[in-house]
Structure formats: C-alpha cells, structure tokens
Design a protein around this motif. Structure first.
Motif, PDB file in Angstrom:
ATOM      1  N   LEU A 149       0.944  -1.228  -0.002  1.00  0.00           N
ATOM      2  CA  LEU A 149       0.058  -0.006   0.033  1.00  0.00           C
ATOM      3  C   LEU A 149       0.968   1.235   0.096  1.00  0.00           C
ATOM      4  CD1 LEU A 149      -2.380  -2.213   0.697  1.00  0.00           C
ATOM      5  CD2 LEU A 149      -3.279  -0.293   2.145  1.00  0.00           C
ATOM      6  N   VAL A 150       1.998   1.205   0.838  1.00  0.00           N
ATOM      7  CA  VAL A 150       2.847   2.641   0.732  1.00  0.00           C
ATOM      8  C   VAL A 150       3.630   2.751  -0.339  1.00  0.00           C
ATOM      9  CG1 VAL A 150       4.569   3.724   2.126  1.00  0.00           C
ATOM     10  CG2 VAL A 150       2.886   2.476   3.223  1.00  0.00           C
ATOM     11  N   ALA A 151       4.367   1.752  -0.960  1.00  0.00           N
ATOM     12  CA  ALA A 151       5.368   1.761  -1.890  1.00  0.00           C
ATOM     13  C   ALA A 151       4.920   2.457  -3.026  1.00  0.00           C
ATOM     14  CB  ALA A 151       6.031   0.333  -2.492  1.00  0.00           C
ATOM     15  N   LEU A 187       0.034   1.052  -8.338  1.00  0.00           N
ATOM     16  CA  LEU A 187       1.165   2.167  -8.639  1.00  0.00           C
ATOM     17  C   LEU A 187       0.546   2.965  -9.951  1.00  0.00           C
ATOM     18  CD1 LEU A 187       3.884   3.390  -8.731  1.00  0.00           C
ATOM     19  CD2 LEU A 187       4.747   1.359 -10.090  1.00  0.00           C
ATOM     20  N   LEU A 188       0.004   2.055 -10.993  1.00  0.00           N
ATOM     21  CA  LEU A 188      -0.566   2.600 -12.254  1.00  0.00           C
ATOM     22  C   LEU A 188      -1.607   3.543 -11.963  1.00  0.00           C
ATOM     23  CD1 LEU A 188      -0.267  -0.570 -14.688  1.00  0.00           C
ATOM     24  CD2 LEU A 188       1.083   1.365 -14.345  1.00  0.00           C
ATOM     25  N   LEU A 237      -2.587   9.726   2.993  1.00  0.00           N
ATOM     26  CA  LEU A 237      -3.540   8.644   2.897  1.00  0.00           C
ATOM     27  C   LEU A 237      -2.944   7.444   2.464  1.00  0.00           C
ATOM     28  CD1 LEU A 237      -5.980  10.581   0.240  1.00  0.00           C
ATOM     29  CD2 LEU A 237      -6.224   9.802   2.629  1.00  0.00           C
ATOM     30  N   ALA A 238      -1.667   7.480   2.056  1.00  0.00           N
ATOM     31  CA  ALA A 238      -0.887   6.057   1.978  1.00  0.00           C
ATOM     32  C   ALA A 238      -0.250   5.704   3.071  1.00  0.00           C
ATOM     33  CB  ALA A 238       0.214   6.548   0.830  1.00  0.00           C
ATOM     34  N   LEU A 239       0.255   6.663   3.834  1.00  0.00           N
ATOM     35  CA  LEU A 239       0.931   6.199   5.315  1.00  0.00           C
ATOM     36  C   LEU A 239      -0.038   5.508   6.002  1.00  0.00           C
ATOM     37  CD1 LEU A 239       3.665   8.608   5.473  1.00  0.00           C
ATOM     38  CD2 LEU A 239       3.920   6.385   4.776  1.00  0.00           C
TER      39      LEU A 239
END
Length: 440
Positions: free
Chosen positions: A54-56, A118-119, A375-377
């Motif tokens: 989720l984070v990368a 990622l996309l 939102l990612a972290l």
C-alpha cells in the motif's frame, strides 16, 4: 477574471466542477478502506508485506505529484487550459482501480495489486493535481471560492459515501472472496470513470493563466518554499489525512473482529461520511461568522475527542454508541475537508505579489503530494500496528482466531492512534492562523 465571469459561477458550473470529486472521492475511499483487508483476509498476504504494497506506490506518487503540477502549469501557459492531463487521468484511473482487485489465481497477489495500485495512483495524480488547481483560477473572491469548495466537498462526500457504503456490500452480494472483490472493482470503477470523464468538458471554460514563466519542478518548489503559511496549512492537512486514513483502514477489522460482522463496515462508513455531507453548509456558515481558522481548530479538537470516546464503546461491543460516535466524528470530518481546501487558494493568491507568479499547479502539486502521503501512510501505519500486535493473516477459505493482543492493537489503531495524530495537527492549525493574520 472579470466581474461578469465571477457572477457566472452558477449551479451548472459549480456542479460541473464538483462532479469530478465524486470520482476522486471513490479512489480516496475504497483502497484505503478495503485494499489492506483484501490483501490480508482474502489473499492471505502477511500484514507487514501488505502494508508495504500500500505504501510503496504512494511513495512514487508523492514524487510524481510535484512533477505533474509543474507540467500542468506548463500546459496552462501554452494552451490556457489544464484539460489534457485531466482527460488522461480520467480515462486511465478506473482501469487501474479495477485491476487492483482482480488478481488472477496463479499470480502473486501482493505483486499484482501493488503494480496495479502504482498505475492507478499515477493516473490519479494526472487528474487530481490540475483539478485541485482550478478553484484558484475560477474566481479571485474568497467567498466564491468557499462556495466552490462547498460544492466540491459535498460531491466528494457523495463519492466517498457511495463507494465506501456500497463497495463492501457489492463484495458480499457478488459472493465474497476473490470473485466478490473483482466484481466490486469493475462496478465501482465504472461509477468513478463516469464522474471523472464528465468533469473534463465541464471545466474547459476555466481560464488557466499561471504566469509568463514555465517553471520546472525544482524551480517551482524553490518558489513555493518561501510561502510559510502554505506549508503550515499543508502540515496540518497531511497529519489529519493520515489520521483519517488510519481510521478508514481499521474499519473492516473493527467490524469483523470487535463487532462481529464484516457487513457493519458499510454501516460504519455511512455513519462517518453521511453526516459530513449535511454538515458542510453549517460549517461554511460558521466559518463566515467566526472565521475559518477557529472552526478548523474546533473541528480538529472535536474529532480527537470523539476518537478517544470510541475506545470504551467498541471495547464494550456497544454498537449503537459506536455508530453514534462515528456519526459525530463525521460532522467534524466535514470541516476537515472543507476548511483547509477553502484556505488553500488564499495562500496561493497571497503569495503571488512576493514571487510575481501565481503558480497554482506548483502549489497544488505539493499539496496533493502531501495528501497522497498521508492517505498512503495511513493503511501502512495500521498494517504496522497489526504486525506488531501479532495479527495473523489468512485467506478467506481458512480463517484463524486472532490473539488478544491483536484485538487490542486493532482497536487502539482505529481510535487512539488517529486521536494522537489529530492532536499533533492542532499546533500547525494555530500556526497557520497566526501567519495568516500577519500577512493579511
């Protein structure tokens, strides 16, 4: 912009802009709400690895957003519009979203979902960055921009509410498991795509004129870093986005393991987001009467208090109290969406005399990069809580009992951790208020 153009911001143009937020709301809500749970409890991916997945992609997105912001400004200089990036993101995002939840049975789920995410995140940046820049160029009036943001937040809330409320239900109706999530990805992706595509022609009228110079990303950042009020507001917003993202990621786990029913995820989400849509006009009125910064501080403190009050309610299994407190958090959440976004254009306009540039794309690129990071972290941070507390991931076909430490960890991750993050944001809000007074 002329006075005639300012007066032309009627319901049609406001809705034409706002409808894009239905689509962005869907993408903001569903991965944060369901992707971590999908990885750990449907595909059996270990919590730590799921958090990395989720984070990368979002780390890449954080780096990409300022680049997209500079590209958006360059497009605006050449064409007077930001349409091409908007259109590219609107078309590509729904495809990437559907692929995230359509892992083929013979491929590693973590790798597939991570690449698709990622996309999708890259496509989201192409739409979101120029989209957030548009209100600065739609009107020079703070009152008009608050109206624009009110429409946007209501539409955003509709998107979040529809996606977060329906997505878990669609998974159940489609039979659950991999099949249920795959069907959900397609259905929700179609809804998202329709809203995003509709906003592209509806905003072509906006005259985007960021200035005579075409700044690259490094020059744009150097230009922006002297705008201290902007970064104070950004710090508050990012910290709060992180708090909300942690809570969203924890909702399916609380519903499943503390309240005993995964189906309650939809109900909890509706209780959080539904009241916020109704509260937006009230917060807009209060901000006019008492000032946006005071209201922003009050809403932030209120969200913190409600998050802490949820600890004993959930621990006791008190469903009615849990839902009522979640709805109260939703009232505060409305202000956390409306007020910083209505203040953001002020920081861009106020900074133009200092630099000689009104680089809305550069600032919104940094803003959306920060929002994306938060939102990612959030899911990554909640995944870390799960890993540290001993949560046992398992595919849906062979569930396992969770140890008491994991049950305590997911409860505190859903409540106390967001409360702490919201408390950390309060000094940044107050700092912005002081700076805004000094530069007024």
């Amino acid at each position: 912009m002329t006075r005639a153009a300012e007066r032309s911001l009627g319901p049609g143009r406001l809705l034409g802009y706002g409808v894009g937020s239905v689509g962005t709301g869907v993408f903001s809500a569903v991965p944060g709400l369901l992707l971590l749970y999908y990885l750990t409890d449907t595909l059996g991916v270990p919590a730590a690895l799921a958090g990395f997945v989720l984070v990368a992609p979002k780390v890449w997105d954080v780096l990409l957003n300022p680049l997209v912001g500079a590209a958006s400004d360059r497009e605006a200089v050449r064409t007077g519009r930001r349409t091409r990036l908007l259109a590219a993101g609107a078309v590509a995002l729904p495809v990437g979203f559907a692929l995230m939840f359509a892992v083929p049975g013979d491929l590693p789920g973590a790798a597939w979902s991570g690449v698709a995410f990622l996309l999708a995140a890259s496509a989201f940046a192409c739409f979101q960055v120029p989209y957030v820049a548009l209100p600065t160029e739609m009107s020079p009036s703070r009152q008009e921009r608050t109206k624009i943001m009110s429409w946007r937040v209501v539409c955003l809330t509709v998107g979040i509410l529809v996606a977060g409320g329906l997505a878990p239900a669609i998974v159940d109706l489609a039979g659950g498991g991999r099949q249920g999530y795959a069907v959900m990805g397609v259905v929700v992706g179609v809804v998202m795509g329709a809203a995003l595509v509709a906003a592209v022609p509806a905003t072509r009228w906006v005259p985007s004129r960021p200035g005579p110079a075409q700044l690259g990303p490094v020059a744009a950042f150097r230009l922006a870093r002297g705008n201290v009020p902007f970064f104070a507001l950004l710090a508050a917003f990012v910290t709060q986005a992180l708090a909300v993202a942690v809570m969203l990621a924890g909702a399916p786990y609380v519903a499943s393991y503390r309240l005993g029913d995964y189906g309650l995820t939809s109900l909890m989400f509706v209780c959080l987001v539904g009241p916020s849509m109704l509260a937006v006009p009230g917060w807009a009125r209060l901000s006019r009467n008492y000032g946006p910064v005071r209201c922003y501080l009050a809403a932030s403190a209120g969200f913190c208090a409600v998050a802490l009050a949820l600890v004993p309610a959930i621990a006791a299994g008190a469903l009615v109290a849990t839902l009522a407190l979640t709805a109260l958090a939703g009232v505060c959440y409305a202000a956390l969406q409306l007020l910083p976004l209505s203040l953001l254009p002020d920081t861009v306009h106020a900074d133009a005399p200092r630099t000689g540039h009104a680089q809305a794309g550069a600032f919104t690129g940094l803003w959306t990069a920060g929002e994306t990071a938060g939102l990612a972290l959030g899911p990554g941070l909640f995944a870390l809580v799960l890993a540290v507390s001993g949560f046992a991931s398992a595919p849906v076909e062979s569930p396992v009992a969770q140890p008491p430490e994991a049950l305590t960890g997911l409860l505190l991750g859903f409540t106390a951790l967001p409360a702490l993050l919201m408390l950390i944001s309060l000094p940044f809000v107050a700092w912005y208020g002081r700076l805004a007074k000094e530069t007024a």
